[in-house]
Design a protein around this motif. Structure first.
Motif, PDB file in Angstrom:
ATOM      1  N   ARG A  99       0.829  -1.203   0.000  1.00 56.97           N
ATOM      2  CA  ARG A  99       0.000   0.000   0.000  1.00 56.97           C
ATOM      3  C   ARG A  99       0.865   1.256   0.000  1.00 56.97           C
ATOM      4  N   VAL A 100       1.854   1.284  -0.899  1.00 53.98           N
ATOM      5  CA  VAL A 100       2.732   2.449  -1.040  1.00 53.98           C
ATOM      6  C   VAL A 100       2.801   2.828  -2.517  1.00 53.98           C
ATOM      7  N   ALA A 101       3.232   4.058  -2.781  1.00 45.79           N
ATOM      8  CA  ALA A 101       3.284   4.549  -4.166  1.00 45.79           C
ATOM      9  C   ALA A 101       4.532   4.076  -4.897  1.00 45.79           C
ATOM     10  N   GLU A 102       5.667   4.010  -4.209  1.00 44.62           N
ATOM     11  CA  GLU A 102       6.925   3.599  -4.830  1.00 44.62           C
ATOM     12  C   GLU A 102       7.839   3.053  -3.751  1.00 44.62           C
ATOM     13  N   ALA A 103       8.660   2.061  -4.115  1.00 45.14           N
ATOM     14  CA  ALA A 103       9.585   1.473  -3.153  1.00 45.14           C
ATOM     15  C   ALA A 103      10.773   0.857  -3.878  1.00 45.14           C
ATOM     16  N   ILE A 104      11.911   0.891  -3.202  1.00 41.34           N
ATOM     17  CA  ILE A 104      13.123   0.232  -3.687  1.00 41.34           C
ATOM     18  C   ILE A 104      13.656  -0.654  -2.575  1.00 41.34           C
ATOM     19  N   THR A 105      14.549  -1.585  -2.934  1.00 41.78           N
ATOM     20  CA  THR A 105      15.095  -2.487  -1.927  1.00 41.78           C
ATOM     21  C   THR A 105      16.586  -2.680  -2.131  1.00 41.78           C
ATOM     22  N   VAL A 106      17.303  -2.830  -1.000  1.00 42.61           N
ATOM     23  CA  VAL A 106      18.743  -3.108  -1.009  1.00 42.61           C
ATOM     24  C   VAL A 106      19.032  -4.076   0.133  1.00 42.61           C
ATOM     25  N   ASP A 107      20.220  -4.665   0.101  1.00 45.01           N
ATOM     26  CA  ASP A 107      20.719  -5.457   1.222  1.00 45.01           C
ATOM     27  C   ASP A 107      21.841  -4.685   1.898  1.00 45.01           C
ATOM     28  N   ASP A 108      21.856  -4.698   3.231  1.00 46.03           N
ATOM     29  CA  ASP A 108      22.944  -4.035   3.945  1.00 46.03           C
ATOM     30  C   ASP A 108      24.169  -4.949   3.942  1.00 46.03           C
ATOM     31  N   PRO A 109      25.316  -4.519   4.499  1.00 50.49           N
ATOM     32  CA  PRO A 109      26.529  -5.337   4.417  1.00 50.49           C
ATOM     33  C   PRO A 109      26.419  -6.711   5.062  1.00 50.49           C
ATOM     34  N   SER A 110      25.443  -6.916   5.935  1.00 48.02           N
ATOM     35  CA  SER A 110      25.254  -8.226   6.561  1.00 48.02           C
ATOM     36  C   SER A 110      24.162  -9.050   5.896  1.00 48.02           C
ATOM     37  N   GLY A 111      23.602  -8.528   4.802  1.00 44.24           N
ATOM     38  CA  GLY A 111      22.573  -9.267   4.089  1.00 44.24           C
ATOM     39  C   GLY A 111      21.164  -9.022   4.570  1.00 44.24           C
ATOM     40  N   ASN A 112      20.970  -8.054   5.450  1.00 43.33           N
ATOM     41  CA  ASN A 112      19.626  -7.708   5.901  1.00 43.33           C
ATOM     42  C   ASN A 112      18.903  -6.939   4.799  1.00 43.33           C
ATOM     43  N   ARG A 113      17.704  -7.367   4.447  1.00 44.30           N
ATOM     44  CA  ARG A 113      16.938  -6.731   3.380  1.00 44.30           C
ATOM     45  C   ARG A 113      16.220  -5.479   3.918  1.00 44.30           C
ATOM     46  N   LEU A 114      16.461  -4.354   3.256  1.00 41.49           N
ATOM     47  CA  LEU A 114      15.827  -3.085   3.604  1.00 41.49           C
ATOM     48  C   LEU A 114      14.984  -2.633   2.428  1.00 41.49           C
ATOM     49  N   GLU A 115      13.778  -2.122   2.712  1.00 42.57           N
ATOM     50  CA  GLU A 115      12.941  -1.510   1.690  1.00 42.57           C
ATOM     51  C   GLU A 115      12.733  -0.046   2.059  1.00 42.57           C
ATOM     52  N   PHE A 116      12.811   0.831   1.063  1.00 42.63           N
ATOM     53  CA  PHE A 116      12.597   2.262   1.265  1.00 42.63           C
ATOM     54  C   PHE A 116      11.394   2.670   0.424  1.00 42.63           C
ATOM     55  N   PHE A 117      10.466   3.385   1.036  1.00 44.20           N
ATOM     56  CA  PHE A 117       9.208   3.658   0.350  1.00 44.20           C
ATOM     57  C   PHE A 117       8.735   5.083   0.609  1.00 44.20           C
ATOM     58  N   CYS A 118       7.788   5.514  -0.229  1.00 47.93           N
ATOM     59  CA  CYS A 118       7.092   6.784  -0.012  1.00 47.93           C
ATOM     60  C   CYS A 118       5.649   6.615  -0.477  1.00 47.93           C
ATOM     61  N   GLY A 119       4.811   7.547  -0.097  1.00 52.59           N
ATOM     62  CA  GLY A 119       3.425   7.550  -0.537  1.00 52.59           C
ATOM     63  C   GLY A 119       2.568   6.474   0.083  1.00 52.59           C
ATOM     64  N   ALA A 120       2.727   6.222   1.384  1.00 49.82           N
ATOM     65  CA  ALA A 120       1.914   5.204   2.051  1.00 49.82           C
ATOM     66  C   ALA A 120       0.450   5.611   2.074  1.00 49.82           C
ATOM     67  N   ALA A 121      -0.431   4.642   1.806  1.00 48.28           N
ATOM     68  CA  ALA A 121      -1.866   4.889   1.888  1.00 48.28           C
ATOM     69  C   ALA A 121      -2.299   4.948   3.354  1.00 48.28           C
ATOM     70  N   LEU A 122      -3.384   5.632   3.603  1.00 47.13           N
ATOM     71  CA  LEU A 122      -3.981   5.681   4.928  1.00 47.13           C
ATOM     72  C   LEU A 122      -5.305   4.926   4.904  1.00 47.13           C
ATOM     73  N   ASP A 123      -5.602   4.261   6.004  1.00 46.51           N
ATOM     74  CA  ASP A 123      -6.865   3.536   6.127  1.00 46.51           C
ATOM     75  C   ASP A 123      -7.925   4.506   6.649  1.00 46.51           C
ATOM     76  N   THR A 124      -9.059   4.557   5.981  1.00 47.76           N
ATOM     77  CA  THR A 124     -10.108   5.494   6.394  1.00 47.76           C
ATOM     78  C   THR A 124     -10.804   5.049   7.672  1.00 47.76           C
ATOM     79  N   ARG A 125     -10.671   3.768   8.027  1.00 47.75           N
ATOM     80  CA  ARG A 125     -11.267   3.295   9.274  1.00 47.75           C
ATOM     81  C   ARG A 125     -10.378   3.706  10.450  1.00 47.75           C
ATOM     82  N   PRO A 126     -10.940   4.285  11.488  1.00 48.85           N
ATOM     83  CA  PRO A 126     -10.117   4.632  12.654  1.00 48.85           C
ATOM     84  C   PRO A 126      -9.480   3.383  13.254  1.00 48.85           C
ATOM     85  N   PHE A 127      -8.254   3.528  13.714  1.00 44.09           N
ATOM     86  CA  PHE A 127      -7.602   2.413  14.406  1.00 44.09           C
ATOM     87  C   PHE A 127      -8.276   2.189  15.748  1.00 44.09           C
TER      88      PHE A 127
END
Length: 299
Positions: A99-127
């Motif tokens: 539920r995001v507009a755009e995202a990219i992914t990389v691995d850090d030096p230890s192999g941990n997968r990181l995703e970077f995103f923008c444009g997250a959608a909001l849920d209209t239902r109150p939490f």
């Protein structure tokens, strides 16, 4: 200053997705969200559709941590900086499930997968937590993640010089304390921030078969923490520590094991940081009081 604003989400593969649904709602006090995959569990903490997404898999593991940026321009600048440094950057294809507009992914030096995103959608239902729990999110994100790291120097360069995280403090570890043979070489746990939360990520040379040491979630009151401890008892969720207060970020918290085998630190009262005035130092004590871990070890 980092282009990254906060920890946005966690994606987990699990061999027992129904157990995660019960754990997330009945123990952690999160609400069920909605998503495109009917066999996955989407757990809400606030106005976002999901902060934790659990998908079925052949083993229990962290798939990725997701990190939020302000907009398309910030994401493009981060992509350019990573590619200029020779880091392999890939687009994330399944944006609908995130539920995001755009995202990219990389691995850090230890192999941990990181995703970077923008444009997250909001849920209209109150939490609405089933137990009235309020989580501290907003500009502080969903909490912090502690990841295993095999190369301290390379990890520090990657997170501080490329991603723009600030080193907030460090902690010297004894090898035998984390299940490693004694040696004369110091081992370090590093705590880094990208916003007002004391740290949004930490890394340490601690073995983690699932790829995650722990995730911290913060609540708005100490009563929320106390009620969660009561729910652990009622639902036989394996608490692995007593209540305690950490020395560095001042969080009052306890630790509980998830159905996937990594831990959740569930806390209240974490420290926020004024970066221009902050000085990174070594924390010499894990906790001010409490945090007795059953079976030994520290987190």
């Amino acid at each position: 200053m980092s282009l990254i604003r906060s920890l946005g989400y966690l994606r987990v593969e699990s061999t027992d997705v129904p157990a995660w649904q019960e754990f997330g709602t009945k123990v952690l006090g999160m609400a069920l969200g909605r998503g495109p995959a009917p066999d996955s569990v989407y757990l809400r903490m606030d106005e976002l559709p999901a902060r934790i997404v659990v998908t079925p898999g052949s083993k229990d593991r962290l798939v990725a941590t997701g990190w939020e940026l302000a907009d398309f321009s910030a994401l493009a600048r981060l992509r350019d900086a990573l590619e200029s440094a020779g880091v392999a950057v890939k687009p994330v294809d399944d944006l609908a499930d995130r539920r995001v507009a755009e995202a990219i992914t990389v691995d850090d030096p230890s192999g941990n997968r990181l995703e970077f995103f923008c444009g997250a959608a909001l849920d209209t239902r109150p939490f609405a937590s089933p137990y009235g729990t309020t989580f501290v999110t907003g500009e502080q994100g969903m909490g912090h993640a502690v990841l295993p790291a095999t190369d301290d120097a390379a990890s520090l360069r990657f997170y501080t010089e490329l991603l723009g995280f600030r080193l907030r403090d460090s902690m010297r570890l004894h090898p035998e304390m984390i299940g490693l043979p004694p040696s004369g070489k110091p081992l370090w746990m590093r705590f880094l921030g990208c916003g007002p939360r004391h740290h949004s990520i930490a890394f340490a040379p601690i073995p983690a078969p699932t790829g995650l040491i722990h995730l911290m979630t913060e609540t708005a009151s100490i009563d929320d923490v106390g009620r969660a401890i009561d729910r652990c008892g009622r639902h036989k969720a394996p608490m692995i520590s007593t209540l305690g207060r950490h020395a560095n970020d001042e969080m009052i918290s306890f630790y509980v094991r998830t159905p996937s085998g990594f831990d959740i630190e569930y806390g209240y009262g974490g420290l926020t940081v004024d970066d221009p005035a902050w000085v990174a130092r070594e924390t010499t004590s894990h906790s001010v009081w409490g945090h007795r871990f059953f079976g030994g070890g520290e987190h």
